[in-house]
Design a protein around this motif. Structure first.
Motif, PDB file in Angstrom:
ATOM      1  N   TYR A 180     -57.040  -9.449 -26.625  1.00  0.00           N
ATOM      2  CA  TYR A 180     -57.890  -9.519 -25.430  1.00  0.00           C
ATOM      3  C   TYR A 180     -57.042  -9.762 -24.185  1.00  0.00           C
ATOM      4  CZ  TYR A 180     -61.445 -11.231 -22.162  1.00  0.00           C
ATOM      5  OH  TYR A 180     -62.243 -11.419 -21.059  1.00  0.00           O
ATOM      6  N   PHE A 181     -56.089 -10.675 -24.271  1.00  0.00           N
ATOM      7  CA  PHE A 181     -55.199 -10.922 -23.137  1.00  0.00           C
ATOM      8  C   PHE A 181     -54.414  -9.659 -22.797  1.00  0.00           C
ATOM      9  CE2 PHE A 181     -51.138 -12.033 -21.241  1.00  0.00           C
ATOM     10  CZ  PHE A 181     -51.522 -12.878 -20.211  1.00  0.00           C
ATOM     11  N   HIS A 182     -53.922  -8.973 -23.811  1.00  0.00           N
ATOM     12  CA  HIS A 182     -53.164  -7.736 -23.586  1.00  0.00           C
ATOM     13  C   HIS A 182     -54.036  -6.704 -22.873  1.00  0.00           C
ATOM     14  CE1 HIS A 182     -50.454  -4.352 -24.392  1.00  0.00           C
ATOM     15  NE2 HIS A 182     -51.478  -3.705 -24.902  1.00  0.00           N
ATOM     16  N   ALA A 183     -55.260  -6.505 -23.356  1.00  0.00           N
ATOM     17  CA  ALA A 183     -56.149  -5.524 -22.736  1.00  0.00           C
ATOM     18  C   ALA A 183     -56.519  -5.941 -21.321  1.00  0.00           C
ATOM     19  CB  ALA A 183     -57.411  -5.349 -23.585  1.00  0.00           C
ATOM     20  N   ALA A 184     -56.762  -7.238 -21.118  1.00  0.00           N
ATOM     21  CA  ALA A 184     -57.061  -7.729 -19.770  1.00  0.00           C
ATOM     22  C   ALA A 184     -55.889  -7.462 -18.830  1.00  0.00           C
ATOM     23  CB  ALA A 184     -57.382  -9.220 -19.814  1.00  0.00           C
ATOM     24  N   THR A 185     -54.678  -7.607 -19.347  1.00  0.00           N
ATOM     25  CA  THR A 185     -53.488  -7.331 -18.550  1.00  0.00           C
ATOM     26  C   THR A 185     -53.401  -5.845 -18.199  1.00  0.00           C
ATOM     27  OG1 THR A 185     -52.313  -9.185 -19.562  1.00  0.00           O
ATOM     28  CG2 THR A 185     -50.968  -7.490 -18.494  1.00  0.00           C
TER      29      THR A 185
END
Length: 289
Positions: free
Chosen positions: A155-160
């Motif tokens: 999720y953090f990766h996609a948000a980034t």
């Protein structure tokens, strides 16, 4: 790829929610500890390294161009020297460890393994499928990184990815509006939604004199009044910038569809509220003063 037209403000709200989670990493002591463990201790060096590492061992010019609102002289103090302390690969690994620890503190371990986190990661990654690399250096560099297996890191990766995609487009809008990096910061602060001058001056390398000079140029253009508030023309220009940013960033949210955007916003807003309540951001970060 199928697309569904959605309300631009709905996409903007979703993007803002995703960005709020991504931005927690810049204030997380856990990330600072991980970077210190590989020799990067100065806050500015850490900031430049952790965000630029996906682009490889780039020079100061590339970082200044991609980040836009930092003074080049500040960037050049730390880049490319930071890569002699730690390789981009080591920085990226440290970021994963730091983000993992920070999210565990901010959101709580049960949230990280919840069905809601897995759903949010799946939705955000699906939206990112429609991002484009052209003229988007920070997004394109991060898009080449592998997707983490753990849902909260995915999720953090996609948000980034979604944050950098929108950010790269936003720089195009600022350039079209003929605002340089500092002028962009001054006008954003004047909206009441940007970083305070205190934080800009402390982190971006500009002096008070340079801030005042930028404000003077904006007054000459009729964008700021004598008290530093946006004029009617200034408000209109900031609205045009956000509208253009929305247009350049519509593809991922249209790809996800209205229902998916609404659900991702709902889930992400819940995570953001929890992180905020846990002290994810400095209390004096946002505002005009």
């Amino acid at each position: 790829m199928t697309t569904t037209l959605i309300e631009p403000l709905a996409a903007r709200r979703c993007a803002n929610v995703l960005n709020s989670l991504h931005a927690t990493s810049y204030f997380a002591p856990e990330l600072g500890e991980q970077l210190a463990g590989i020799g990067i201790t100065h806050p500015r060096a850490a900031n430049f390294a952790v965000r630029a590492a996906a682009m490889g061992a780039v020079g100061a010019g590339t970082v200044t161009a991609a980040f836009y609102n930092y003074k080049h002289a500040l960037v050049a103090r730390f880049v490319p020297a930071v890569w002699e302390t730690a390789s981009p690969e080591a920085v990226l690994a440290a970021r994963v460890r730091g983000v993992d620890a920070a999210l565990r503190r901010l959101l709580g371990a049960p949230t990280l393994t919840s069905p809601e986190m897995a759903e949010a990661a799946e939705l955000a990654l699906r939206a990112a499928e429609a991002c484009s690399r052209g003229a988007r250096p920070l997004y394109a560099a991060h898009a080449d990184l592998p997707v983490p297996e753990k849902p909260h890191l995915a999720y953090f990766h996609a948000a980034t990815l979604l944050r950098e995609h929108r950010g790269d487009g936003h720089l195009a809008a600022l350039t079209a509006a003929e605002l340089d990096g500092l002028e962009a910061m001054v006008t954003h602060t004047a909206t009441g939604r940007g970083m305070t001058p205190k934080w800009v001056l402390a982190t971006r390398g500009w002096s008070q004199e340079e801030w005042d000079s930028a404000a003077g140029r904006l007054r000459d253009r009729g964008l700021l009044d004598a008290s530093g508030e946006l004029t009617e023309r200034g408000v209109a220009l900031r609205a045009e910038i956000e509208d253009m940013t929305d247009r350049l960033d519509r593809a991922p949210y249209e790809h996800l569809g209205a229902e998916g955007v609404a659900r991702l916003t709902e889930l992400g807003a819940g995570f953001a509220r929890t992180a905020l309540a846990a002290g994810a951001y400095p209390a004096d970060l946002i505002g005009k003063r």
